[in-house]
Design a protein around this motif. Structure first.
Motif, PDB file in Angstrom:
ATOM      1  N   LEU A 106      30.426  37.104  33.874  1.00 50.39           N
ATOM      2  CA  LEU A 106      29.807  38.227  34.348  1.00 50.39           C
ATOM      3  C   LEU A 106      29.082  38.185  35.329  1.00 50.39           C
ATOM      4  O   LEU A 106      28.917  39.140  36.383  1.00 50.39           O
ATOM      5  N   VAL A 107      28.144  37.178  35.436  1.00 52.61           N
ATOM      6  CA  VAL A 107      27.289  37.094  36.856  1.00 52.61           C
ATOM      7  C   VAL A 107      27.766  36.012  37.717  1.00 52.61           C
ATOM      8  O   VAL A 107      26.996  35.750  38.808  1.00 52.61           O
ATOM      9  N   THR A 108      28.944  35.310  37.533  1.00 57.42           N
ATOM     10  CA  THR A 108      29.165  34.275  38.376  1.00 57.42           C
ATOM     11  C   THR A 108      30.742  34.075  38.946  1.00 57.42           C
ATOM     12  O   THR A 108      30.885  33.607  39.984  1.00 57.42           O
ATOM     13  N   GLN A 109      31.388  35.018  38.128  1.00 54.12           N
ATOM     14  CA  GLN A 109      32.870  34.963  38.612  1.00 54.12           C
ATOM     15  C   GLN A 109      33.307  35.471  39.909  1.00 54.12           C
ATOM     16  O   GLN A 109      33.945  34.643  40.716  1.00 54.12           O
ATOM     17  N   LYS A 110      32.528  36.445  40.565  1.00 57.29           N
ATOM     18  CA  LYS A 110      32.888  36.983  41.729  1.00 57.29           C
ATOM     19  C   LYS A 110      32.697  36.058  42.962  1.00 57.29           C
ATOM     20  O   LYS A 110      33.423  36.034  44.000  1.00 57.29           O
ATOM     21  N   THR A 140      35.169  27.355  44.040  1.00 57.02           N
ATOM     22  CA  THR A 140      35.615  26.238  43.510  1.00 57.02           C
ATOM     23  C   THR A 140      37.106  26.049  43.110  1.00 57.02           C
ATOM     24  O   THR A 140      37.500  25.371  42.624  1.00 57.02           O
ATOM     25  N   SER A 141      37.799  27.279  43.733  1.00 56.09           N
ATOM     26  CA  SER A 141      39.242  27.130  43.312  1.00 56.09           C
ATOM     27  C   SER A 141      40.140  26.024  43.711  1.00 56.09           C
ATOM     28  O   SER A 141      41.073  25.854  43.364  1.00 56.09           O
ATOM     29  N   TRP A 142      39.614  25.588  44.753  1.00 57.10           N
ATOM     30  CA  TRP A 142      40.538  24.434  45.608  1.00 57.10           C
ATOM     31  C   TRP A 142      40.529  23.125  44.732  1.00 57.10           C
ATOM     32  O   TRP A 142      41.149  22.257  44.488  1.00 57.10           O
ATOM     33  N   LEU A 143      39.265  23.055  43.443  1.00 58.28           N
ATOM     34  CA  LEU A 143      39.248  22.033  42.855  1.00 58.28           C
ATOM     35  C   LEU A 143      40.274  21.988  41.715  1.00 58.28           C
ATOM     36  O   LEU A 143      40.710  21.148  41.002  1.00 58.28           O
TER      37      LEU A 143
END
Length: 387
Positions: free
Chosen positions: A126-130, A136-139
């Motif tokens: 809830l506090v980090t996803q946005k 980090t999606s490239w990983l």
């Protein structure tokens, strides 16, 4: 392809394969959970896996801080959250079509689901996803290594991984150090788990579901094969929950499950260069017996109109017909709102090819001898086709 298919090799390129830089689910643990896992397992790390293991410790420290921040910001809201609709659980053995069914159900705009990021970081999403997910999606690879299904932070995921990262025992933890064999088998059906520990398991699952509702309060579709053996306990926390079970030819299930487990052990594990996993065949055979003994007992507890059972073979042959039947049987609303999304999904995945398997006669005999309960419950004949 037989169950002894060689394990895939690693690639150092995290954008194309599950390389050493790719996040494992264990990167989502808090520091205490990670250190506890190390303390209770025989951590025979190889030089290759030491890089991954070394990266988990500082990341888990960050997770602990972020979890405290989420609890401060949203803890009271999560506890007080009221679900807009009772959840719907997709049940079925590994590789029976639960992923396909899950993805078809979430084409409904009135449904939502836990995504991969939320299952990896259930205590701080809830506090980090946005901000952290885009960074980090490239990983992450674009496809899952075991079946080429689309992967990514926003894709639906099994909530069993969330339970692992929340610090609960789970059979899935065997994939962290797979050379050591199965762990926490009692958590498959929870029947031998002490009542106090089972209550904790139920409480954390309920809080995780509520945390998803804080972001998106629609009917939540949950999919984890172990839940097939936990219907009794799920009903205690979600009495109005709905269930859909999918079955598949057991002679397809067995080799595909072995392939899946080996792949997960390779790509999620911290022992990639150690020998093959001789324990898997027996564990897969035993797990289905436990799972369906529990399911056979528990499905009688499900209120009338809250369970639908379908076959993978029927779903792939007539997807609209089967999904409409499911919507009517479970009273999920008008199927007309769903049909366009299903059409788009079918068009997008139309060229997907399932893996083909040829298993030797001795393996067929083991499946037939050990999985009689499954053949009988779902009407599969000696050849795996309709009886």
């Amino acid at each position: 392809m037989s169950p002894s298919t060689p394990k895939p090799r690693y690639s150092a390129d995290p954008t194309h394969a599950w390389g050493i830089l790719t996040p494992r689910f264990w990167h989502g643990m808090r520091l205490g959970t990670w250190l506890s896992l190390l303390a209770t397992r025989q951590c025979r790390l190889t030089p290759r896996s030491m890089i991954t293991a070394a990266s988990i410790t500082p990341v888990s420290g960050f997770n602990s801080i972020a979890a405290a921040w989420q609890n401060f910001r949203f803890g009271r809201q999560v506890h007080r959250q009221v679900l807009a609709e009772p959840p719907l659980f997709v049940l079925g053995h590994w590789r029976s079509g639960t992923t396909l069914l899950h993805e078809l159900l979430i084409t409904d705009p009135e449904h939502t689901y836990p995504n991969t990021y939320e299952c990896m970081l259930p205590h701080c999403h809830l506090v980090t996803q946005k901000w952290l997910a885009p960074l980090t999606s490239w990983l992450l690879p674009s496809k899952r290594p075991m079946d080429n299904v689309e992967a990514g932070w926003d894709k639906p995921q099994e909530d069993e991984f969330a339970l692992c990262n929340l610090g609960l025992p789970s059979p899935y933890l065997c994939w962290a150090f797979p050379h050591n064999g199965p762990v926490h088998s009692e958590y498959l059906d929870l029947r031998e788990v002490p009542k106090r520990d089972r209550r904790r398991w139920q409480a954390l699952l309920k809080l995780f579901v509520k945390s998803i509702a804080v972001s998106r309060n629609r009917r939540i579709i949950l999919k984890s094969p172990p839940h097939t053996a936990r219907v009794k306990w799920l009903l205690e926390i979600f009495p109005r929950a709905k269930f859909v079970h999918i079955s598949r030819d057991p002679f397809k299930l067995f080799p595909s499950t072995i392939r899946l487990w080996k792949s997960l052990s390779d790509v999620q594990g911290l022992q990639p260069d150690l020998p093959e996993y001789d324990w898997m065949e027996g564990e897969v055979l035993q797990n289905l017996q436990v799972m369906y003994k529990a399911y056979q007992e528990d499905r009688e507890l499900i209120p009338e109109g809250n369970l639908c059972e379908i076959r993978y073979e029927d779903l792939t042959a007539n997807p609209h017909q089967e999904i409409q039947r499911m919507y009517e049987q479970l009273d999920l609303g008008n199927y007309d709102r769903v049909k366009p999304g299903v059409d788009r999904y079918i068009e997008r995945t139309g060229d997907y090819q399932t893996n083909r398997y040829q298993i030797p006669p001795e393996i067929e005999a083991k499946v037939r001898d050990n999985w009689g309960i499954y053949f009988d419950m779902f009407g599969y004949g000696e050849s795996g086709s309709d009886s």
